[in-house]
Design an enzyme around this catalytic site. Structure first.
Site, PDB file in Angstrom:
ATOM      1  N   ARG A  67       1.924   2.089  -3.624  1.00  0.00           N
ATOM      2  CA  ARG A  67       0.662   2.527  -4.268  1.00  0.00           C
ATOM      3  C   ARG A  67       0.454   4.213  -3.560  1.00  0.00           C
ATOM      4  NH1 ARG A  67      -4.410  -1.227  -4.063  1.00  0.00           N
ATOM      5  NH2 ARG A  67      -5.212   0.277  -5.326  1.00  0.00           N
TER       6      ARG A  67
ATOM      7  N   HIS B 188     -15.109   0.873  -1.881  1.00  0.00           N
ATOM      8  CA  HIS B 188     -14.012   0.133  -1.519  1.00  0.00           C
ATOM      9  C   HIS B 188     -12.851   0.873  -0.723  1.00  0.00           C
ATOM     10  CE1 HIS B 188     -14.598  -3.114  -4.908  1.00  0.00           C
ATOM     11  NE2 HIS B 188     -15.393  -3.354  -3.889  1.00  0.00           N
TER      12      HIS B 188
ATOM     13  N   TYR C 128       0.795  -1.370  -0.015  1.00  0.00           N
ATOM     14  CA  TYR C 128       0.193  -0.025   0.010  1.00  0.00           C
ATOM     15  C   TYR C 128       0.781   1.327   0.107  1.00  0.00           C
ATOM     16  CZ  TYR C 128      -4.148  -2.779   0.200  1.00  0.00           C
ATOM     17  OH  TYR C 128      -5.369  -3.515  -0.104  1.00  0.00           O
TER      18      TYR C 128
ATOM     19  N   SER D 238     -13.745  -4.748 -14.604  1.00  0.00           N
ATOM     20  CA  SER D 238     -13.723  -6.220 -15.263  1.00  0.00           C
ATOM     21  C   SER D 238     -15.113  -6.559 -14.819  1.00  0.00           C
ATOM     22  CB  SER D 238     -12.653  -6.864 -14.746  1.00  0.00           C
ATOM     23  OG  SER D 238     -12.505  -6.696 -13.368  1.00  0.00           O
TER      24      SER D 238
ATOM     25  N   CYS E 235      -3.668   5.166  20.534  1.00  0.00           N
ATOM     26  CA  CYS E 235      -3.518   4.020  21.398  1.00  0.00           C
ATOM     27  C   CYS E 235      -2.608   3.196  20.967  1.00  0.00           C
ATOM     28  CB  CYS E 235      -4.966   3.108  21.364  1.00  0.00           C
ATOM     29  SG  CYS E 235      -5.079   2.179  19.675  1.00  0.00           S
TER      30      CYS E 235
HETATM   31  N1  APR Z   1     -10.278   2.606 -20.711  1.00  0.00           N
HETATM   32  C1  APR Z   1     -11.292   1.690 -20.272  1.00  0.00           C
HETATM   33  N2  APR Z   1     -11.078   0.427 -19.523  1.00  0.00           N
HETATM   34  C2  APR Z   1      -9.903   0.073 -19.523  1.00  0.00           C
HETATM   35  C3  APR Z   1      -8.807   1.035 -19.818  1.00  0.00           C
HETATM   36  C4  APR Z   1      -9.097   2.054 -20.471  1.00  0.00           C
HETATM   37  N3  APR Z   1      -7.984   3.177 -20.637  1.00  0.00           N
HETATM   38  N4  APR Z   1      -7.803   0.405 -19.431  1.00  0.00           N
HETATM   39  C5  APR Z   1      -8.193  -0.790 -18.628  1.00  0.00           C
HETATM   40  N5  APR Z   1      -9.609  -0.763 -18.923  1.00  0.00           N
HETATM   41  C6  APR Z   1     -10.648  -2.048 -18.105  1.00  0.00           C
HETATM   42  C7  APR Z   1      -9.976  -3.451 -18.592  1.00  0.00           C
HETATM   43  O1  APR Z   1     -10.308  -3.764 -19.855  1.00  0.00           O
HETATM   44  C8  APR Z   1     -10.650  -4.088 -17.194  1.00  0.00           C
HETATM   45  O2  APR Z   1     -11.864  -4.248 -17.755  1.00  0.00           O
HETATM   46  O3  APR Z   1     -10.590  -1.839 -16.886  1.00  0.00           O
HETATM   47  C9  APR Z   1     -10.949  -3.089 -16.384  1.00  0.00           C
HETATM   48  C10 APR Z   1     -10.002  -3.210 -15.099  1.00  0.00           C
HETATM   49  O4  APR Z   1     -10.420  -4.182 -14.318  1.00  0.00           O
HETATM   50  P1  APR Z   1      -9.691  -4.696 -12.864  1.00  0.00           P
HETATM   51  O5  APR Z   1      -8.315  -4.405 -13.029  1.00  0.00           O
HETATM   52  O6  APR Z   1     -10.206  -6.111 -12.636  1.00  0.00           O
HETATM   53  O7  APR Z   1     -10.208  -3.539 -12.001  1.00  0.00           O
HETATM   54  P2  APR Z   1     -11.652  -3.463 -11.383  1.00  0.00           P
HETATM   55  O8  APR Z   1     -12.732  -3.899 -11.835  1.00  0.00           O
HETATM   56  O9  APR Z   1     -11.661  -1.911 -10.583  1.00  0.00           O
HETATM   57  O10 APR Z   1     -11.234  -4.570  -9.987  1.00  0.00           O
HETATM   58  C11 APR Z   1     -12.248  -4.342  -9.012  1.00  0.00           C
HETATM   59  O11 APR Z   1     -11.015  -5.876  -7.695  1.00  0.00           O
HETATM   60  O12 APR Z   1      -9.002  -6.344  -6.455  1.00  0.00           O
HETATM   61  C12 APR Z   1     -10.125  -5.650  -6.643  1.00  0.00           C
HETATM   62  O13 APR Z   1     -10.748  -3.991  -4.848  1.00  0.00           O
HETATM   63  C13 APR Z   1     -10.117  -4.102  -6.215  1.00  0.00           C
HETATM   64  O14 APR Z   1     -11.518  -2.559  -6.665  1.00  0.00           O
HETATM   65  C14 APR Z   1     -11.156  -3.623  -7.122  1.00  0.00           C
HETATM   66  C15 APR Z   1     -11.833  -4.776  -7.666  1.00  0.00           C
HETATM   67 ZN    ZN Z   2      -6.008   3.098  18.044  1.00  0.00          ZN
END
Ligand code: APR
Ligand code: ZN
Length: 258
Positions: free
Chosen positions: A79, A129, A76, A199, A160
Site C-alpha cells: 500500500r 486511524h 502495508y 461505508s 532499540c
Molecule cells: N466517491 C464517493 N464515494 C465513493 C467513491 C467515490 N468515487 N468510491 C467509493 N465510494 C464509497 C463506497 O460506496 C463506500 O461506501 O466509499 C465507501 C468506501 O467504504 P469502505 O471501503 O468501507 O471504506 P471506509 O468507510 O473508509 O472504511 C472504514 O474500515 O477497514 C477499515 O480502517 C479501515 O478506515 C477504514 C475503515
Molecule cells: Zn524501539
C-alpha cells in the site's frame, strides 16, 4: 454521473447542501476510502476492495502482526508503494477550498491512512486511524515519518532494534485518544457535518454521524451509493466525490443572487 437521482433532485440536493454549509459557522467533515478512490487507491469493502480475497484478521489486527509480521508488512508495504504513484484528486482539493473558507472553524476528520488530504493542502486533519506514512516501535516510544519510501520486509527500530509497525489503528485497537477527542469535539460543535466516501460501518468513526444528529447539526452525505447512514441524513448526494465536492464547494463560495 448520478444515475439514482433525477436532474431536478440533484440540483435541489446540491443547493440545499450548499445552504446548510453557508448557514454553518463551524463545519466538520468525515472522510473514508471513497474520497481517494478517484486517485486510484482501492477502498476496503465491496468489489475490488482491499478486504476482498483477504481476511481482515490476517493483516489488520494485533494478533495477525504477532503471528506473522512479515505478512502484515507485505500488505502495508504494498500500500505504501501504491501511494508513491498517486496524487490527490479534485475531491481532496475541494475540501482544501472549504477549509480556506471556514479557517479555524473547520475540522477534517479522516479514516484514511493515505495522507492525501495533507498532500492536497488540508491543514486541520484529524487522522483517527493513523497513517501508513508513519512507523512506530512495538517496544519503545520511537515514532517517525517515513513517507512512501521503500522499507525492509521486516523493519526494525533504530533505537532499540525491536520490530517496527505501521502507525495505523488495527481492528480491536483503541483510536489515538487525543485525536479522537478532538474529532468528537469538532462534531459536537459543528452546525454541519459533511460525510464523504465512507461505508459508515466501522465504529467508533461511524458513530460521529449519530453524534452530529444528537447535537442538531445538519448532515450531508456524498457517496456513490446509499449507506447505513443515508436514511438519517439531511441531504444525500449520490455521485463520485471528485465531481460532487467541487460542485458543492463552488456553490458555497458563490454569494446567493441578490
Ligand atoms: N466517491 C464517493 N464515494 C465513493 C467513491 C467515490 N468515487 N468510491 C467509493 N465510494 C464509497 C463506497 O460506496 C463506500 O461506501 O466509499 C465507501 C468506501 O467504504 P469502505 O471501503 O468501507 O471504506 P471506509 O468507510 O473508509 O472504511 C472504514 O474500515 O477497514 C477499515 O480502517 C479501515 O478506515 C477504514 C475503515
Ligand atoms: Zn524501539
Amino acid at each position: 454521473m448520478h444515475p439514482h437521482v433525477g436532474e431536478s433532485d440533484w440540483e435541489e440536493g446540491l443547493e440545499q447542501a450548499a445552504s446548510f454549509l453557508k448557514a454553518a459557522s463551524r463545519v466538520a467533515v468525515l472522510t473514508g476510502a471513497g474520497i481517494s478512490a478517484e486517485s486510484g487507491l482501492a477502498t476496503f469493502r465491496g468489489q475490488g476492495g482491499l478486504w476482498e480475497g483477504q481476511r481482515v484478521e490476517d493483516v489488520a489486527t494485533p494478533r495477525a502482526f504477532a503471528r506473522d509480521p512479515r505478512q502484515v508488512w507485505r500488505f502495508y508495504n504494498l500500500r505504501r508503494a501504491n501511494l508513491a504513484e498517486v496524487q490527490p484528486n479534485a475531491g481532496h482539493r475541494a475540501l482544501v477550498d472549504l477549509e480556506q473558507r471556514f479557517g479555524d472553524d473547520f475540522a477534517l476528520i479522516t479514516q484514511n491512512v493515505d495522507g492525501l488530504h495533507q498532500a492536497a493542502g488540508s491543514v486541520n486533519v484529524l487522522e483517527i486511524h493513523g497513517s501508513i506514512r508513519r512507523v512506530r516501535c512495538t517496544e519503545c516510544p520511537y515514532i517517525v515519518e517515513r513517507g512512501v519510501e521503500a522499507l525492509p520486509d521486516l523493519p526494525h527500530c533504530e533505537k532499540c532494534n525491536s520490530l517496527l509497525r505501521p502507525d495505523v489503528v488495527w481492528f480491536e485497537e483503541m483510536l489515538p485518544a487525543t485525536i479522537w477527542s478532538r474529532a468528537e469535539l469538532a462534531v459536537v460543535r459543528c452546525q454541519c457535518l459533511l460525510v464523504v466516501g465512507t461505508s459508515a460501518m466501522v465504529y467508533p468513526a461511524a458513530g460521529l454521524i449519530a453524534t452530529a444528529h444528537e447535537h442538531k447539526a445538519r448532515v450531508i452525505e456524498v457517496n456513490l451509493q446509499a449507506t447505513p447512514a443515508t436514511q438519517g441524513v439531511d441531504v444525500s448526494l449520490l455521485g463520485p466525490s471528485g465531481t460532487v465536492l467541487p460542485e458543492l464547494v463552488r456553490r458555497v463560495a458563490t454569494a446567493p443572487p441578490l
